[in-house]
Design an enzyme around this catalytic site. Structure first.
Site, PDB file in Angstrom:
ATOM      1  N   LYS A 203      -4.143  13.901  38.774  1.00  7.63           N
ATOM      2  CA  LYS A 203      -3.996  13.023  37.614  1.00  7.63           C
ATOM      3  C   LYS A 203      -4.422  13.802  36.368  1.00  7.63           C
ATOM      4  CE  LYS A 203      -4.251   8.072  36.887  1.00  7.63           C
ATOM      5  NZ  LYS A 203      -4.797   6.797  37.380  1.00  7.63           N
TER       6      LYS A 203
ATOM      7  N   GLU B 282       7.393   7.338  42.663  1.00 11.83           N
ATOM      8  CA  GLU B 282       6.331   6.365  42.434  1.00 11.83           C
ATOM      9  C   GLU B 282       6.795   5.352  41.395  1.00 11.83           C
ATOM     10  OE1 GLU B 282       3.183   8.911  41.143  1.00 11.83           O
ATOM     11  OE2 GLU B 282       4.115   9.355  39.199  1.00 11.83           O
TER      12      GLU B 282
ATOM     13  N   THR C 183      -9.220   6.430  36.781  1.00 17.98           N
ATOM     14  CA  THR C 183      -9.472   5.080  36.288  1.00 17.98           C
ATOM     15  C   THR C 183      -9.910   4.218  37.457  1.00 17.98           C
ATOM     16  OG1 THR C 183      -7.717   5.393  34.646  1.00 17.98           O
ATOM     17  CG2 THR C 183      -8.526   3.161  34.958  1.00 17.98           C
TER      18      THR C 183
END
Length: 265
Positions: free
Chosen positions: A140, A173, A28
């Site tokens: 990802k 994270e 993204t």
């Protein structure tokens, strides 16, 4: 707006393995003034993910052009790109899957990031841990059910983002961001060799710290290490960098590292 394999469409084959198994990867990107920021890094991320997942060969030059075209009319927004293994195979077997699927879309920029940059954010400790799996760590991939559950629990709190641990109880994270904290001139970020996503803005922050007065350390630490931090930051390619006011039980007033980095990102 969506483009699938270069054609404007929002319809994907029901047999596509991205739907069937989450068999693919994505990135993204922030789009500004008609261009995709950090485009070479986003393409590199997709290539690394495709390689790790053993996806069939893909025309990367065509995908790059499709991403550029998606951003052409955007003054300030988002371009998201997904690559799946395509359709085919029997059951879990990837045999027979020879044509990957390219999905490119564009959308509006999350406006709350703009206010968060000035106001700072708060992090709630998530009850949902990330599984440790070095084969998938860092990339990802499309299997994001952990993040969906993290977000669902986060929305039951007043916090802006989640502080996420792995199944060993170590910091990894946030739900959709990477994590940094500072103690003096030492900056720390979780080691992502077992779980988590190695974000592109994390990469940029690491690059900026390399020749600075700060020393960077990759660590495997429990959340209690944040009790003695002077400053906490989170990052992703859209934010791109945010100061943290509070993380779980701990509060932070310093923005020294944030001010050093924000004008370079």
């Amino acid at each position: 707006m969506y483009w699938i394999n270069g054609k404007q469409s929002d319809t994907l084959a029901a047999g596509d393995r991205g739907i069937q198994f989450g068999d693919g990867c994505f990135t993204t990107a922030r789009a500004v003034d008609g261009r995709v920021e950090l485009l070479p890094w986003h393409l590199e991320r997709l290539q690394q993910g495709a390689q790790r997942l053993l996806l069939p060969p893909l025309d990367w030059a065509t995908l790059e052009q499709e991403m550029r075209q998606a951003a052409e009319s955007i003054r300030f927004g988002v371009v998201k790109t997904i690559v799946t293994r395509g359709s085919g195979g029997r059951g879990y077997s990837p045999a027979g899957c020879e044509q990957p699927t390219r999905i490119v879309s564009c959308g509006a920029y999350p406006q709350h990031y703009l206010s968060w940059r000035e106001q700072g954010v708060s992090l709630a400790l998530s009850p949902v841990p990330l599984a440790r799996n070095p084969l998938l760590a860092g990339i990802k991939h499309l299997n994001r059910l952990e993040q969906v559950l993290i977000r669902a629990h986060l929305e039951q709190t007043d916090a802006d983002e989640a502080l996420v641990l792995d199944t060993a109880g170590l910091l990894v994270e946030c739900c959709a961001a990477n994590l940094f904290w500072r103690k003096g001139k030492a900056v720390y970020t979780p080691d992502l060799s077992q779980s988590g996503v190695a974000g592109l803005m994390r990469r940029r922050v690491i690059e900026l710290l390399t020749d600075s007065e700060y020393t960077l350390h990759y660590v495997a630490e429990p959340p209690e290490t944040l009790a003695t931090a002077e400053e906490v930051l989170i990052s992703n390619a859209l934010m791109p960098l945010l100061p943290v006011n509070a993380a779980h039980l701990w509060r932070y007033d310093s923005r020294r590292l944030y001010e050093f980095l924000r004008h370079q990102i």
